[in-house]
Design a protein around this motif. Structure first.
Motif, PDB file in Angstrom:
ATOM      1  N   HIS A   6      -1.200   8.824  -5.390  1.00 24.83           N
ATOM      2  CA  HIS A   6      -1.660   7.549  -4.804  1.00 24.83           C
ATOM      3  C   HIS A   6      -3.164   7.410  -5.003  1.00 24.83           C
ATOM      4  O   HIS A   6      -3.945   8.130  -4.387  1.00 24.83           O
ATOM      5  CB  HIS A   6      -1.301   7.543  -3.311  1.00 24.83           C
ATOM      6  N   HIS A   8      -6.478   4.419  -6.518  1.00 26.43           N
ATOM      7  CA  HIS A   8      -6.883   3.097  -7.005  1.00 26.43           C
ATOM      8  C   HIS A   8      -7.966   3.286  -8.061  1.00 26.43           C
ATOM      9  O   HIS A   8      -9.118   2.901  -7.868  1.00 26.43           O
ATOM     10  CB  HIS A   8      -7.332   2.231  -5.825  1.00 26.43           C
ATOM     11  N   HIS A  43      -2.909  -1.877  -5.744  1.00 27.51           N
ATOM     12  CA  HIS A  43      -2.214  -2.691  -4.735  1.00 27.51           C
ATOM     13  C   HIS A  43      -1.401  -3.805  -5.388  1.00 27.51           C
ATOM     14  O   HIS A  43      -1.884  -4.475  -6.305  1.00 27.51           O
ATOM     15  CB  HIS A  43      -3.230  -3.363  -3.796  1.00 27.51           C
ATOM     16  N   GLU A  80       1.060   0.294  -5.445  1.00 32.00           N
ATOM     17  CA  GLU A  80       1.246   0.453  -4.008  1.00 32.00           C
ATOM     18  C   GLU A  80       1.755  -0.905  -3.526  1.00 32.00           C
ATOM     19  O   GLU A  80       0.995  -1.863  -3.384  1.00 32.00           O
ATOM     20  CB  GLU A  80      -0.071   0.821  -3.319  1.00 32.00           C
ATOM     21  N   HIS A 136       0.966   6.865   2.919  1.00 34.98           N
ATOM     22  CA  HIS A 136       0.169   7.360   4.068  1.00 34.98           C
ATOM     23  C   HIS A 136       0.837   7.095   5.425  1.00 34.98           C
ATOM     24  O   HIS A 136       0.301   6.363   6.275  1.00 34.98           O
ATOM     25  CB  HIS A 136      -1.251   6.785   4.057  1.00 34.98           C
ATOM     26  N   ASP A 190      -5.687   8.567  -2.377  1.00 35.71           N
ATOM     27  CA  ASP A 190      -5.898   7.142  -2.076  1.00 35.71           C
ATOM     28  C   ASP A 190      -7.353   6.770  -2.389  1.00 35.71           C
ATOM     29  O   ASP A 190      -7.929   5.910  -1.727  1.00 35.71           O
ATOM     30  CB  ASP A 190      -5.542   6.836  -0.607  1.00 35.71           C
ATOM     31  N   HIS A 192     -10.634   5.185  -3.867  1.00 33.64           N
ATOM     32  CA  HIS A 192     -10.957   3.826  -4.306  1.00 33.64           C
ATOM     33  C   HIS A 192     -12.258   3.773  -5.114  1.00 33.64           C
ATOM     34  O   HIS A 192     -12.528   2.790  -5.785  1.00 33.64           O
ATOM     35  CB  HIS A 192     -11.130   2.898  -3.095  1.00 33.64           C
TER      36      HIS A 192
HETATM   37 FE   LIG Z   1      -3.814   2.848  -1.290  1.00 29.07          FE
END
Ligand SMILES: [Fe+2]
Length: 226
Positions: A6, A8, A43, A80, A136, A190, A192
């Motif tokens: 996971h 981005h 996303h 996601e 998550h 996760d 970013h």
């Molecule tokens: Fe995410």
């Protein structure tokens, strides 16, 4: 094979990496932290996208921009996918599964529990033979009571844990309970950016039992389709 499930990292497609340079810096940091395989999960919000096809085209273009320069060679394309009412009926939704697998990363809304939420997950996975990976899951401790969390945990799903959960006492104890009860888990940063939400595999490797991480890494093999 340490697997990022996971993140981005793809440039310019969501609120994650804003440039090719940032994406490559994130991938280099992941590699330095031991990551050998990465699933890109920008996303996807059904109500914001023109169509699944349009999203896939955007994602492919973002991927092509870093593909040849990525220091991590095994890369999978996913998303996601935000769970919305009616999501399971969106044309082409099954194409958002992680490439080469039948796993699909699903994000519950940040709000109180509603029965349609697990229903959408059930419908989507039953209709297309997909395996839900619930993003998550520890974050929803803030929104759900015990019974509601049980409803989600009762889905025949894989549960994704953000590495950061190991930095919080309450979230870590929840994750440890899931480990003790042998729920199928996978991990992700996760990440970013290279600032507040940078790759943090060092934290996971320090705090989590290596056998549990190994099991999570191997889970992708189990759902491979090619
Ligand atoms: Fe995410």
């Amino acid at each position: 094979m340490l697997t990022e499930y996971h993140c981005h990292v793809l440039p310019g497609i969501d609120d994650g990496s804003d440039s090719v340079e940032t994406s490559l810096a994130m991938l280099s940091l992941m590699q330095a932290q031991g990551v050998e395989r990465v699933v890109f999960t920008p996303h996807f919000y059904a109500h914001r996208e023109a169509s699944v096809e349009a999203f896939l085209e955007k994602r492919q273009a973002a991927f092509e921009a870093i593909r040849e320069r990525s220091p991590i060679r095994e890369m999978h394309l996913g998303a996601e996918v935000a769970i919305e009412h009616g999501l399971s009926e969106l044309p082409g939704i099954e194409k958002l599964a992680v490439s080469g697998t039948r796993m699909i990363l699903l994000e519950l809304p940040y709000r109180e529990f509603r029965p349609w939420m697990p229903e959408e997950v059930y419908n989507l996975t039953a209709e297309f033979g997909l395996k839900a990976v619930m993003a998550h899951i520890h974050r929803y401790l803030a929104y759900y009571n015990k019974e509601e969390m049980e409803r989600i945990l009762d889905l025949n799903a894989v549960f994704q844990i953000n590495n950061e959960a190991f930095g919080s006492l309450s979230q870590r104890s929840f994750v440890k309970k899931l480990i003790r009860q042998e729920y199928p888990l996978v991990f992700g940063s996760d990440a970013h950016d290279m600032k507040e939400r940078r790759p943090n595999w060092d934290l996971l490797l320090r705090k989590c039992d290596s056998a549990v991480i190994e099991q999570a890494n191997r889970r992708l093999e189990r759902y491979r389709t090619e």
